[in-house]
Write a protein that holds these residues in place. Structure first.
Motif, PDB file in Angstrom:
ATOM      1  N   TYR A   3      -1.101   4.822   2.905  1.00  0.00           N
ATOM      2  CA  TYR A   3      -1.348   5.048   1.591  1.00  0.00           C
ATOM      3  C   TYR A   3       0.000   5.764   1.099  1.00  0.00           C
ATOM      4  CZ  TYR A   3      -2.520   7.369  -2.921  1.00  0.00           C
ATOM      5  OH  TYR A   3      -2.928   7.634  -4.008  1.00  0.00           O
ATOM      6  N   THR A 118      -3.421  -1.016  -6.712  1.00  0.00           N
ATOM      7  CA  THR A 118      -4.828  -1.588  -6.625  1.00  0.00           C
ATOM      8  C   THR A 118      -5.978  -0.753  -7.195  1.00  0.00           C
ATOM      9  OG1 THR A 118      -6.548  -2.744  -5.377  1.00  0.00           O
ATOM     10  CG2 THR A 118      -5.233  -1.109  -4.241  1.00  0.00           C
ATOM     11  N   CYS A 121      -9.221   0.400  -2.667  1.00  0.00           N
ATOM     12  CA  CYS A 121      -8.246  -0.051  -1.580  1.00  0.00           C
ATOM     13  C   CYS A 121      -9.060  -0.790  -0.573  1.00  0.00           C
ATOM     14  CB  CYS A 121      -7.486   1.082  -0.891  1.00  0.00           C
ATOM     15  SG  CYS A 121      -8.522   2.269  -0.359  1.00  0.00           S
ATOM     16  N   THR A 125      -7.770  -2.815   2.515  1.00  0.00           N
ATOM     17  CA  THR A 125      -7.686  -2.509   3.784  1.00  0.00           C
ATOM     18  C   THR A 125      -8.777  -2.757   4.886  1.00  0.00           C
ATOM     19  OG1 THR A 125      -9.147  -0.456   3.098  1.00  0.00           O
ATOM     20  CG2 THR A 125      -6.576  -0.173   2.919  1.00  0.00           C
ATOM     21  N   GLU A 148      -3.321   3.539  -4.864  1.00  0.00           N
ATOM     22  CA  GLU A 148      -4.728   3.251  -5.263  1.00  0.00           C
ATOM     23  C   GLU A 148      -4.868   3.951  -6.570  1.00  0.00           C
ATOM     24  OE1 GLU A 148      -7.984   4.623  -2.835  1.00  0.00           O
ATOM     25  OE2 GLU A 148      -9.516   3.350  -4.280  1.00  0.00           O
TER      26      GLU A 148
END
Length: 183
Positions: A3, A118, A121, A125, A148
């Protein structure tokens, strides 16, 4: 995946972003709708990528790209609700691009100076890596740099509650921050 959130990272490292929306056959569905009353969710598959490149220095974005992805499992049928929310029909899915080709096209727009932004996530992911692995597709490190949007907004505006879709975020900003130019 890592992240990449935080103001320091944004201000010092990035000016080019890829704003990415990933839709699945579960988009907008409740647990009951996902399980079709069976108590177990049907397989989730990616059905659509939409993206645009955004420059945070010039505030300009590219023409959006929209790719419909043919499900790996031919048994996937979209609900009316999913079609209403995404605009994707079962007929469009049958003519869609393979996940491998869609990922290649998406990856061709990424480079070292771009970070993915996005809404959620989880598809990035979990769903993409799972289906890429099943189909023997190797993902590049480009897919591990992301932010995110909901987490970033929450950092700046603690009173903001999580949202179920991007339109709710836009509506929140229009109502609470007198922003009228967001479409």
């Amino acid at each position: 995946a890592e992240y990449m959130g935080g103001d320091l990272y944004l201000k010092k490292k990035m000016s080019e972003y890829l704003v990415l929306s990933i839709q699945t056959n579960h988009t907008g569905l409740t647990f009951e709708e996902k399980t079709c009353g069976k108590g177990k969710e049907d397989e989730e598959e990616i059905i659509q990528f939409c993206w645009t490149r955004f420059n945070s220095t010039t505030f300009k974005n590219s023409i959006p790209t929209n790719i419909i992805i043919k499900p790996f499992s031919n048994e996937i049928k979209l609900t009316t609700k999913c079609t209403q929310l995404t605009g994707v029909t079962n007929d469009m899915l049958s003519k869609g691009m393979s996940l491998g080709n869609a990922l290649s096209k998406l990856e061709s727009t990424l480079d070292d100076c771009i970070c993915i932004i996005t809404f959620d996530c989880i598809p990035l992911t979990k769903t993409i890596p799972k289906h890429a692995s099943i189909q023997g597709i190797k993902l590049s490190r480009s897919f591990s740099k992301f932010q995110e949007i909901q987490k970033e907004i929450k950092k700046c505006i603690p009173s903001f509650s999580s949202s179920s879709n991007i339109q709710e975020i836009i509506d929140y900003f229009k109502k609470n921050h007198q922003i009228s130019s967001i479409k």
